[in-house]
Scaffold this active site. Structure first.
Site, short mmCIF file in Angstrom:
data_model
loop_
_atom_site.label_atom_id
_atom_site.label_comp_id
_atom_site.label_asym_id
_atom_site.label_seq_id
_atom_site.Cartn_x
_atom_site.Cartn_y
_atom_site.Cartn_z
CB CYS A 1 -6.53 10.11 23.21
SG CYS A 1 -6.21 8.53 23.97
CB CYS B 1 -11.08 9.33 22.60
SG CYS B 1 -10.10 9.31 23.90
CD GLU C 1 -4.74 7.94 20.46
OE1 GLU C 1 -5.60 8.58 19.89
OE2 GLU C 1 -4.96 7.09 21.23
CG HIS D 1 -7.47 5.04 24.51
ND1 HIS D 1 -8.53 5.82 24.41
CD2 HIS D 1 -8.15 3.98 24.99
CE1 HIS D 1 -9.56 5.62 24.67
NE2 HIS D 1 -9.50 4.29 25.02
#
Length: 133
Positions: free
Chosen positions: A79, A69, A46, A44
């Protein structure tokens, strides 16, 4: 946030079932890291930006195009957990994430940990990125 949206827009169609997300880590007014969801959807945005920022994430602000998330389907740290662990103090995101692994869980975790959370910055510009999701 404009830069985060540009990063995400460049990944639309390349992230599998995951949305294309952009993230900037900003400390004392300087961008210390930036990333977008990787091809295929992992890692992801982040996660990548925090890895690049390393210790510079402490006390920083994260600008993210979509709500971080709150849970990961693969069981690894979400995240939102990563943002808390990194010492980020504020998270600003453009759009909510309706996915079952998010849907408010990430922001709730951030707030519970004492982070400032803001939603809606440039949402009208980011929203088209997520219309297919």
């Amino acid at each position: 946030m404009r830069r985060a949206i540009d990063l995400a827009a460049a990944r639309v169609g390349l992230t599998g079932e995951n949305p294309a997300v952009g993230c900037l880590i900003v400390r004392d007014g300087d961008v210390v890291a930036e990333a977008a969801t990787a091809e295929g959807g992992r890692p992801h945005a982040e996660e990548q930006a925090l890895a690049l920022a390393a210790e510079r994430a402490k006390g920083a602000v994260a600008y993210v195009t979509m709500e971080p998330c709150g849970e990961r389907s693969n069981g690894t740290a979400s995240c939102s957990e990563r943002l808390v662990a990194a010492g980020v103090t504020r998270v600003v995101y453009a759009c909510p994430n309706p996915h079952a692994h998010s849907a408010g869980r990430g922001p709730a975790r951030l707030r519970d940990a004492g982070l400032k959370v803001e939603v809606g910055l440039l949402a009208e510009r980011a929203r088209p990125l997520y219309e297919r999701n």
